[in-house]
Motif scaffolding. Structure first.
Motif, PDB file in Angstrom:
ATOM      1  N   TRP A  99      16.270  13.363  56.244  1.00 39.96           N
ATOM      2  CA  TRP A  99      15.702  13.089  54.923  1.00 39.96           C
ATOM      3  C   TRP A  99      14.600  14.079  54.585  1.00 39.96           C
ATOM      4  O   TRP A  99      14.489  14.549  53.455  1.00 39.96           O
ATOM      5  N   ARG A 100      13.771  14.432  55.566  1.00 39.53           N
ATOM      6  CA  ARG A 100      12.736  15.445  55.345  1.00 39.53           C
ATOM      7  C   ARG A 100      13.352  16.800  55.023  1.00 39.53           C
ATOM      8  O   ARG A 100      12.856  17.540  54.175  1.00 39.53           O
ATOM      9  N   GLY A 101      14.446  17.125  55.735  1.00 41.18           N
ATOM     10  CA  GLY A 101      15.127  18.388  55.446  1.00 41.18           C
ATOM     11  C   GLY A 101      15.698  18.427  54.037  1.00 41.18           C
ATOM     12  O   GLY A 101      15.590  19.444  53.336  1.00 41.18           O
ATOM     13  N   ILE A 102      16.284  17.305  53.584  1.00 41.88           N
ATOM     14  CA  ILE A 102      16.832  17.239  52.226  1.00 41.88           C
ATOM     15  C   ILE A 102      15.719  17.384  51.201  1.00 41.88           C
ATOM     16  O   ILE A 102      15.849  18.108  50.200  1.00 41.88           O
ATOM     17  N   LYS A 103      14.580  16.705  51.427  1.00 41.64           N
ATOM     18  CA  LYS A 103      13.453  16.817  50.494  1.00 41.64           C
ATOM     19  C   LYS A 103      12.890  18.232  50.473  1.00 41.64           C
ATOM     20  O   LYS A 103      12.522  18.741  49.405  1.00 41.64           O
ATOM     21  N   THR A 147      18.055   7.123  66.358  1.00 41.56           N
ATOM     22  CA  THR A 147      18.767   7.151  65.078  1.00 41.56           C
ATOM     23  C   THR A 147      17.789   7.247  63.909  1.00 41.56           C
ATOM     24  O   THR A 147      18.013   8.011  62.953  1.00 41.56           O
ATOM     25  N   ARG A 148      16.699   6.512  63.990  1.00 40.83           N
ATOM     26  CA  ARG A 148      15.699   6.580  62.932  1.00 40.83           C
ATOM     27  C   ARG A 148      15.068   7.960  62.849  1.00 40.83           C
ATOM     28  O   ARG A 148      14.817   8.483  61.752  1.00 40.83           O
ATOM     29  N   LYS A 149      14.799   8.559  64.005  1.00 37.77           N
ATOM     30  CA  LYS A 149      14.222   9.905  64.013  1.00 37.77           C
ATOM     31  C   LYS A 149      15.176  10.913  63.391  1.00 37.77           C
ATOM     32  O   LYS A 149      14.773  11.798  62.631  1.00 37.77           O
ATOM     33  N   ILE A 150      16.482  10.763  63.726  1.00 36.54           N
ATOM     34  CA  ILE A 150      17.479  11.683  63.169  1.00 36.54           C
ATOM     35  C   ILE A 150      17.555  11.545  61.658  1.00 36.54           C
ATOM     36  O   ILE A 150      17.547  12.537  60.915  1.00 36.54           O
ATOM     37  N   TRP A 151      17.587  10.293  61.181  1.00 33.58           N
ATOM     38  CA  TRP A 151      17.674  10.072  59.739  1.00 33.58           C
ATOM     39  C   TRP A 151      16.402  10.523  59.019  1.00 33.58           C
ATOM     40  O   TRP A 151      16.454  11.076  57.921  1.00 33.58           O
ATOM     41  N   SER A 152      15.236  10.289  59.640  1.00 30.00           N
ATOM     42  CA  SER A 152      13.990  10.743  59.015  1.00 30.00           C
ATOM     43  C   SER A 152      13.916  12.268  58.967  1.00 30.00           C
ATOM     44  O   SER A 152      13.470  12.849  57.973  1.00 30.00           O
TER      45      SER A 152
END
Length: 209
Positions: free
Chosen positions: A19-23, A11-16
């Motif tokens: 978040w990287r994709g959004i940035k 889950t953390r990997k997915i969210w990270s």
């Protein structure tokens, strides 16, 4: 039932990753928007050269430029509107290409852009008074042809105003760059003046020792 460590790490990997994709998307959008702002005079000049011609070609009967010029009538012909836009955009684009930073900030670019845009606005306004004072003439006739004429005049006028706005913003941006550059130069020169004095003081102190 609690989550396992593997599920939490996934889950953390997915969210990270999300978040990287959004940035990344935000950075790309910012770069693209900055590119549009920097290249606004070029894009606006190209749009000014193409849009009025495309509108005129859209609603007018197919004819060559020579036939339009041969049958030209100031009260009815609309060929001069795209021609004025093409000349205006060509002049402004040439001046923009020939000017550097100082000339873009306080020089011929803003002045010539304002002269071209205001003179073309005056011409278009005078022509609109004559054209819309006459009944609608055209193959389509009626409301469609009149709406197309209004769109053509509005397009040319809005683009002329857009040239003034873009030139003013470009001038302000270049002025800020020159101001920052001037401050940097003054800071460097001040450091150069202070550093030799500091060296002299050190030398004097060493001699006294």
């Amino acid at each position: 039932m609690g989550f396992s460590k593997e599920e939490i790490s996934k889950t953390r990997k997915i969210w990270s990753s999300l978040w990287r994709g959004i940035k990344t998307i935000f950075v790309l959008f910012t770069m693209f928007f900055s590119f549009l702002l920097v290249s606004a005079p070029i894009f606006l000049a190209v749009a000014d050269a193409l849009l009025p011609s495309a509108l005129l070609h859209r609603f007018s009967s197919p004819a060559t430029l020579s036939s339009h010029l041969t049958n030209y009538d100031f009260r009815h012909s609309l060929i001069d509107i795209p021609l004025i836009s093409i000349i205006r955009s060509a002049v402004i684009l040439c001046v923009y290409g020939l000017c550097d930073g100082p000339k873009l900030s306080r020089g011929p670019y803003l002045t010539i852009t304002m002269i071209c845009s205001i003179s073309s606005l005056i011409y278009v306004s005078l022509k609109a008074a004559f054209v819309f004072g006459e009944p609608a003439i055209g193959d389509g006739g009626g409301n469609y042809f009149r709406a197309a004429e209004v769109a053509l005049f509005l397009c040319s006028s809005v683009l002329a105003i857009g040239h003034i706005v873009v030139a003013y913003r470009t001038s302000c941006r270049e002025r800020k760059k020159l101001l920052v550059f001037k401050i940097d130069i003054e800071a460097v020169s001040a450091c150069k003046n202070v550093y030799p004095r500091y060296q002299k003081i050190l030398l004097q102190q060493e001699r006294l020792k």
